[in-house]
Scaffold this motif. Structure first.
Motif, PDB file in Angstrom:
ATOM      1  N   LEU A   1      41.175 -89.458  36.855  1.00  0.00           N
ATOM      2  CA  LEU A   1      41.320 -88.859  38.175  1.00  0.00           C
ATOM      3  C   LEU A   1      42.786 -88.778  38.584  1.00  0.00           C
ATOM      4  O   LEU A   1      43.240 -87.768  39.129  1.00  0.00           O
ATOM      5  CB  LEU A   1      40.538 -89.664  39.211  1.00  0.00           C
ATOM      6  CG  LEU A   1      39.017 -89.549  39.161  1.00  0.00           C
ATOM      7  CD1 LEU A   1      38.400 -90.440  40.226  1.00  0.00           C
ATOM      8  CD2 LEU A   1      38.570 -88.112  39.342  1.00  0.00           C
ATOM      9  N   THR A   2      43.542 -89.823  38.299  1.00  0.00           N
ATOM     10  CA  THR A   2      44.969 -89.832  38.627  1.00  0.00           C
ATOM     11  C   THR A   2      45.689 -88.712  37.893  1.00  0.00           C
ATOM     12  O   THR A   2      46.510 -87.990  38.476  1.00  0.00           O
ATOM     13  CB  THR A   2      45.593 -91.191  38.256  1.00  0.00           C
ATOM     14  OG1 THR A   2      44.943 -92.224  39.002  1.00  0.00           O
ATOM     15  CG2 THR A   2      47.076 -91.209  38.576  1.00  0.00           C
ATOM     16  N   ALA A   3      45.393 -88.546  36.617  1.00  0.00           N
ATOM     17  CA  ALA A   3      46.029 -87.484  35.839  1.00  0.00           C
ATOM     18  C   ALA A   3      45.695 -86.111  36.398  1.00  0.00           C
ATOM     19  O   ALA A   3      46.557 -85.227  36.467  1.00  0.00           O
ATOM     20  CB  ALA A   3      45.579 -87.576  34.379  1.00  0.00           C
ATOM     21  N   SER A   4      44.453 -85.926  36.816  1.00  0.00           N
ATOM     22  CA  SER A   4      44.018 -84.605  37.286  1.00  0.00           C
ATOM     23  C   SER A   4      44.745 -84.159  38.550  1.00  0.00           C
ATOM     24  O   SER A   4      44.796 -82.970  38.859  1.00  0.00           O
ATOM     25  CB  SER A   4      42.512 -84.614  37.546  1.00  0.00           C
ATOM     26  OG  SER A   4      42.199 -85.392  38.696  1.00  0.00           O
ATOM     27  N   MET A   5      45.319 -85.099  39.269  1.00  0.00           N
ATOM     28  CA  MET A   5      45.972 -84.769  40.534  1.00  0.00           C
ATOM     29  C   MET A   5      47.426 -84.355  40.376  1.00  0.00           C
ATOM     30  O   MET A   5      48.084 -83.998  41.359  1.00  0.00           O
ATOM     31  CB  MET A   5      45.875 -85.962  41.487  1.00  0.00           C
ATOM     32  CG  MET A   5      44.449 -86.300  41.880  1.00  0.00           C
ATOM     33  SD  MET A   5      44.356 -87.814  42.877  1.00  0.00           S
ATOM     34  CE  MET A   5      42.574 -88.048  42.945  1.00  0.00           C
ATOM     35  N   SER A   6      47.936 -84.380  39.173  1.00  0.00           N
ATOM     36  CA  SER A   6      49.330 -84.018  38.955  1.00  0.00           C
ATOM     37  C   SER A   6      49.574 -82.552  39.283  1.00  0.00           C
ATOM     38  O   SER A   6      48.838 -81.671  38.835  1.00  0.00           O
ATOM     39  CB  SER A   6      49.717 -84.275  37.495  1.00  0.00           C
ATOM     40  OG  SER A   6      50.996 -83.780  37.230  1.00  0.00           O
ATOM     41  N   ILE A   7      50.621 -82.276  40.065  1.00  0.00           N
ATOM     42  CA  ILE A   7      50.939 -80.901  40.423  1.00  0.00           C
ATOM     43  C   ILE A   7      52.129 -80.367  39.636  1.00  0.00           C
ATOM     44  O   ILE A   7      52.437 -79.180  39.710  1.00  0.00           O
ATOM     45  CB  ILE A   7      51.234 -80.768  41.935  1.00  0.00           C
ATOM     46  CG1 ILE A   7      52.471 -81.606  42.310  1.00  0.00           C
ATOM     47  CG2 ILE A   7      50.031 -81.157  42.754  1.00  0.00           C
ATOM     48  CD1 ILE A   7      52.946 -81.368  43.728  1.00  0.00           C
ATOM     49  N   ASP A   8      52.791 -81.227  38.874  1.00  0.00           N
ATOM     50  CA  ASP A   8      53.959 -80.757  38.128  1.00  0.00           C
ATOM     51  C   ASP A   8      53.665 -80.600  36.638  1.00  0.00           C
ATOM     52  O   ASP A   8      54.569 -80.434  35.835  1.00  0.00           O
ATOM     53  CB  ASP A   8      55.156 -81.699  38.326  1.00  0.00           C
ATOM     54  CG  ASP A   8      54.835 -83.145  37.994  1.00  0.00           C
ATOM     55  OD1 ASP A   8      53.673 -83.412  37.635  1.00  0.00           O
ATOM     56  OD2 ASP A   8      55.746 -83.978  38.093  1.00  0.00           O
ATOM     57  N   ARG A   9      52.371 -80.654  36.268  1.00  0.00           N
ATOM     58  CA  ARG A   9      51.977 -80.398  34.883  1.00  0.00           C
ATOM     59  C   ARG A   9      50.869 -79.350  34.896  1.00  0.00           C
ATOM     60  O   ARG A   9      49.680 -79.668  34.933  1.00  0.00           O
ATOM     61  CB  ARG A   9      51.497 -81.690  34.208  1.00  0.00           C
ATOM     62  CG  ARG A   9      52.607 -82.688  33.964  1.00  0.00           C
ATOM     63  CD  ARG A   9      52.148 -83.830  33.061  1.00  0.00           C
ATOM     64  NE  ARG A   9      51.146 -84.659  33.710  1.00  0.00           N
ATOM     65  CZ  ARG A   9      51.434 -85.702  34.481  1.00  0.00           C
ATOM     66  NH1 ARG A   9      52.681 -86.040  34.711  1.00  0.00           N
ATOM     67  NH2 ARG A   9      50.471 -86.419  35.021  1.00  0.00           N
ATOM     68  N   PRO A  10      51.236 -78.072  34.879  1.00  0.00           N
ATOM     69  CA  PRO A  10      50.215 -77.020  34.923  1.00  0.00           C
ATOM     70  C   PRO A  10      49.287 -77.052  33.710  1.00  0.00           C
ATOM     71  O   PRO A  10      48.132 -76.648  33.798  1.00  0.00           O
ATOM     72  CB  PRO A  10      51.029 -75.727  34.971  1.00  0.00           C
ATOM     73  CG  PRO A  10      52.369 -76.096  34.422  1.00  0.00           C
ATOM     74  CD  PRO A  10      52.601 -77.518  34.835  1.00  0.00           C
ATOM     75  N   GLU A  11      49.800 -77.536  32.557  1.00  0.00           N
ATOM     76  CA  GLU A  11      48.958 -77.714  31.383  1.00  0.00           C
ATOM     77  C   GLU A  11      48.817 -79.209  31.140  1.00  0.00           C
ATOM     78  O   GLU A  11      49.754 -79.863  30.694  1.00  0.00           O
ATOM     79  CB  GLU A  11      49.556 -77.014  30.164  1.00  0.00           C
ATOM     80  CG  GLU A  11      49.529 -75.499  30.269  1.00  0.00           C
ATOM     81  CD  GLU A  11      49.769 -74.828  28.929  1.00  0.00           C
ATOM     82  OE1 GLU A  11      50.069 -75.553  27.950  1.00  0.00           O
ATOM     83  OE2 GLU A  11      49.662 -73.609  28.872  1.00  0.00           O
ATOM     84  N   LEU A  12      47.660 -79.744  31.459  1.00  0.00           N
ATOM     85  CA  LEU A  12      47.449 -81.180  31.421  1.00  0.00           C
ATOM     86  C   LEU A  12      46.620 -81.558  30.198  1.00  0.00           C
ATOM     87  O   LEU A  12      45.469 -81.138  30.050  1.00  0.00           O
ATOM     88  CB  LEU A  12      46.744 -81.636  32.694  1.00  0.00           C
ATOM     89  CG  LEU A  12      46.442 -83.129  32.808  1.00  0.00           C
ATOM     90  CD1 LEU A  12      47.732 -83.952  32.746  1.00  0.00           C
ATOM     91  CD2 LEU A  12      45.704 -83.400  34.111  1.00  0.00           C
ATOM     92  N   VAL A  13      47.213 -82.375  29.321  1.00  0.00           N
ATOM     93  CA  VAL A  13      46.556 -82.832  28.100  1.00  0.00           C
ATOM     94  C   VAL A  13      46.449 -84.348  28.155  1.00  0.00           C
ATOM     95  O   VAL A  13      47.425 -85.044  28.450  1.00  0.00           O
ATOM     96  CB  VAL A  13      47.342 -82.402  26.848  1.00  0.00           C
ATOM     97  CG1 VAL A  13      46.657 -82.907  25.576  1.00  0.00           C
ATOM     98  CG2 VAL A  13      47.478 -80.877  26.799  1.00  0.00           C
ATOM     99  N   VAL A  14      45.244 -84.866  27.904  1.00  0.00           N
ATOM    100  CA  VAL A  14      45.023 -86.310  27.960  1.00  0.00           C
ATOM    101  C   VAL A  14      44.270 -86.766  26.718  1.00  0.00           C
ATOM    102  O   VAL A  14      43.572 -85.991  26.062  1.00  0.00           O
ATOM    103  CB  VAL A  14      44.226 -86.717  29.227  1.00  0.00           C
ATOM    104  CG1 VAL A  14      44.967 -86.328  30.494  1.00  0.00           C
ATOM    105  CG2 VAL A  14      42.830 -86.109  29.219  1.00  0.00           C
ATOM    106  N   ARG A  15      44.431 -88.035  26.419  1.00  0.00           N
ATOM    107  CA  ARG A  15      43.670 -88.678  25.339  1.00  0.00           C
ATOM    108  C   ARG A  15      42.774 -89.711  25.996  1.00  0.00           C
ATOM    109  O   ARG A  15      43.249 -90.612  26.672  1.00  0.00           O
ATOM    110  CB  ARG A  15      44.621 -89.333  24.335  1.00  0.00           C
ATOM    111  CG  ARG A  15      43.935 -89.942  23.117  1.00  0.00           C
ATOM    112  CD  ARG A  15      44.982 -90.372  22.093  1.00  0.00           C
ATOM    113  NE  ARG A  15      44.377 -91.003  20.945  1.00  0.00           N
ATOM    114  CZ  ARG A  15      44.285 -92.314  20.754  1.00  0.00           C
ATOM    115  NH1 ARG A  15      44.776 -93.141  21.690  1.00  0.00           N
ATOM    116  NH2 ARG A  15      43.731 -92.823  19.683  1.00  0.00           N
TER     117      ARG A  15
END
Length: 255
Positions: free
Chosen positions: A27-41
């Motif tokens: 959830l924390t990662a999903s809220m990032s506004i400065d990463r338009p392309e969000l990749v997570v492991r």
């Protein structure tokens, strides 16, 4: 949540991959506004696909890889929902929206509410990849996709930065369920990775869709807002994604 590594198709454009250890991290990662392309492991156990099917040993594709085409054929033969309520095993099909087709998703806005199109050169009449019935041609295509994907990953490794990411969005049920990652693209690759015993997998939030679908927003979901489905039914369907659905046993399986 921490920066895990950088992958790159081109040296000039690295892709940051963030390690997600928990549902809260996702959830924390999903809220990032400065990463338009969000990749997570993240843990593969957090992944689900249409129908609320988890990517574990009971996933129909994993069974197909374990036991061969007859196992996948058995899934398509026994999973033939007439309606969305039937698909999720919900009672009282008289409720508003219960008779909608099984491919509907209450929280998706669509320009036109049309059934899935065909894939891999086959028309929609051959069936789709997540429930039956399907033709023998469609069964062969799905089994072929799985075996080819397995061979590729075994030979080259899992390289989403080169061959495409598993994509989707997060689902948040709060205290009623937790957080899941809904796979919109790449379900065959996710199933192969599960079959290979991988516990953590790299995925990407799909652009142009909402990063997180929250059950607390259910009143605003398109099917509810358009008075095509009751809010209570929409929430029930949503929560099914947090409760792994039992599948019919594979022929010869003594579990």
């Amino acid at each position: 949540m921490k920066l895990l590594r950088k992958l790159s198709r081109r040296p000039s454009k690295p892709v940051e991959v963030y390690d997600v250890e928990s549902e809260e991290d996702l959830l924390t990662a999903s809220m990032s506004i400065d990463r338009p392309e969000l990749v997570v492991r993240l843990p593969i156990k957090m992944l689900v696909m249409l129908g609320g099917v988890s990517f574990d040993g009971d996933h129909p594709y994993v069974r197909g890889l374990q036991h061969g085409a007859p196992a996948l054929e058995a899934f398509f033969a026994t999973t033939r929902p007439r309606t969305i309520a039937d698909y999720f095993g919900l009672e009282d099909e008289t409720r508003l929206g219960a008779a909608l087709p099984p491919w509907e998703v209450p929280w998706y806005e669509r320009m036109a509410r049309l059934p899935p199109t065909g894939e891999c050169g086959l028309s929609a009449e051959h069936g789709n990849s997540v429930y039956g019935p399907v033709t023998s041609e469609k069964l062969a295509v799905e089994m072929g996709r799985l075996t080819k994907t397995l061979s590729s990953i075994e030979a080259k490794g899992f390289r989403p930065d080169l061959y495409g990411y598993i994509q989707g969005h997060a689902m948040h049920a709060g205290s009623r369920g937790g957080v899941r990652f809904f796979v919109l693209g790449g379900k065959h690759r996710a199933a192969v990775m599960s079959y290979l015993g991988v516990e953590r997998i790299t995925v990407k939030f799909r652009t142009k869709v909402q990063r997180v679908v929250d059950i607390h927003q259910s009143r605003a979901w398109p099917l509810v807002r358009q008075n095509l489905m009751s809010q209570s039914l929409a929430e029930e369907i949503f929560l099914k994604y947090f409760d792994p659905r039992p599948l019919s046993p594979t022929p010869g399986d003594t579990r």
